[in-house]
Design a protein around this motif. Structure first.
Motif, short mmCIF file in Angstrom:
data_model
loop_
_atom_site.label_atom_id
_atom_site.label_comp_id
_atom_site.label_asym_id
_atom_site.label_seq_id
_atom_site.Cartn_x
_atom_site.Cartn_y
_atom_site.Cartn_z
N LEU A 157 -11.36 13.90 -1.69
CA LEU A 157 -12.01 13.04 -2.94
C LEU A 157 -11.56 11.62 -2.37
O LEU A 157 -10.39 11.17 -2.83
N SER A 158 -12.43 10.78 -1.99
CA SER A 158 -12.29 9.30 -1.61
C SER A 158 -12.30 8.28 -2.67
O SER A 158 -12.13 7.21 -2.48
N ILE A 159 -13.19 8.71 -3.68
CA ILE A 159 -13.68 7.81 -4.76
C ILE A 159 -12.19 7.64 -5.89
O ILE A 159 -12.39 8.17 -7.08
N LEU A 160 -11.36 6.89 -5.37
CA LEU A 160 -9.99 6.73 -6.11
C LEU A 160 -9.40 5.40 -5.73
O LEU A 160 -9.83 4.77 -4.75
N ASP A 161 -8.64 4.94 -6.63
CA ASP A 161 -7.98 3.78 -6.32
C ASP A 161 -6.50 4.17 -5.88
O ASP A 161 -5.72 4.85 -6.55
N PRO A 162 -6.33 3.87 -4.74
CA PRO A 162 -4.87 4.67 -4.04
C PRO A 162 -3.73 3.98 -4.96
O PRO A 162 -2.97 4.79 -5.17
N ALA A 163 -3.91 2.78 -5.23
CA ALA A 163 -2.62 2.31 -6.13
C ALA A 163 -2.22 3.09 -7.46
O ALA A 163 -1.35 3.45 -7.68
N GLU A 164 -3.44 3.64 -8.17
CA GLU A 164 -3.12 4.32 -9.34
C GLU A 164 -2.80 5.61 -8.96
O GLU A 164 -1.93 6.26 -9.92
N VAL A 165 -3.26 6.28 -7.90
CA VAL A 165 -2.92 7.70 -7.64
C VAL A 165 -1.62 7.61 -7.23
O VAL A 165 -0.62 8.41 -7.67
#
Length: 213
Positions: A157-165
């Protein structure tokens, strides 16, 4: 002298089948994984090559409902933004892709690269420090194949904001986010990528990526 291991034509054919039937899964059954599955797959991932034998991969299995809900919210926001970037038929196709496996997959985990890792003593990465990240991706692919061999599917799942994860999972600052994954039994199996079946994209000719100098 260590014993020599050879792989015959039958094995190579089976390996090709494993590579062919490995898919990026988006739809899962809710069946739980058998006990010991996670540990077995992580052990397989540890057989992947890594620069300097650094083994910088870190697996965070997300079991807390609140953290899962946060990741789901991050995905929904990012997915809406991504959808807004398309129009017409492409937007309709995107909307039908079902890009998340977050609702049904029994197992979710994030993978990180520990860029502060001391193991390996810096060998091989003084001029190319990004090889640490590459090593982690190789571990993910190794786990992916091992999972497929057990009848499991993996979805990246790449549709994410890395900083928020990263904030949601509260990991050390030196851990660099590589990806978020869903793991479970797929609702269906196919030897053709879902994006190809949906008319989103087609595989290229292998010969087109070879350059000779």
């Amino acid at each position: 002298m260590p014993p020599k291991k050879t792989f015959d034509a039958a094995f190579r054919a089976e390996l090709t089948q494993l590579l062919t039937w490995r898919r990026d899964v988006r739809q899962f059954r809710t069946d739980p994984l058998p006990a010991g599955t996670i540990e077995r797959l992580v052990q397989a991932a540890g057989l992947a090559p890594s620069v300097g034998l650094s083994q910088p991969w870190r697996f965070v299995f997300v079991e807390d409902a609140g953290r899962r809900a946060t990741v789901r919210q991050v995905f929904e926001a990012c997915n809406a933004t991504a959808l807004a970037g398309y129009s017409g038929e492409r937007a309709e196709r995107y909307a039908r892709l079902k890009l998340a496996g977050l609702d049904a997959a029994p197992c979710q985990f994030a993978v990180f690269c520990d860029r502060s890792v001391l193991q390996g003593h810096g060998l091989g990465r003084a001029t190319m420090p990004e090889t640490l990240d590459y090593s982690v991706v190789l571990a993910v692919h190794t786990l992916w194949l091992a999972a497929r061999a057990e009848g499991l599917g993996l979805g990246w799942l790449s549709i994410l904001d890395p900083a928020e994860v990263v904030a949601a999972l509260a990991v050390p600052e030196s851990w660099h986010f590589i990806g978020y994954f869903c793991l479970g039994y797929p609702t269906a199996e196919d030897d053709t990528p879902a994006l190809e079946r949906a008319g989103w994209e087609q595989r290229g000719d292998p010969g087109s990526v070879i350059v000779r100098r």
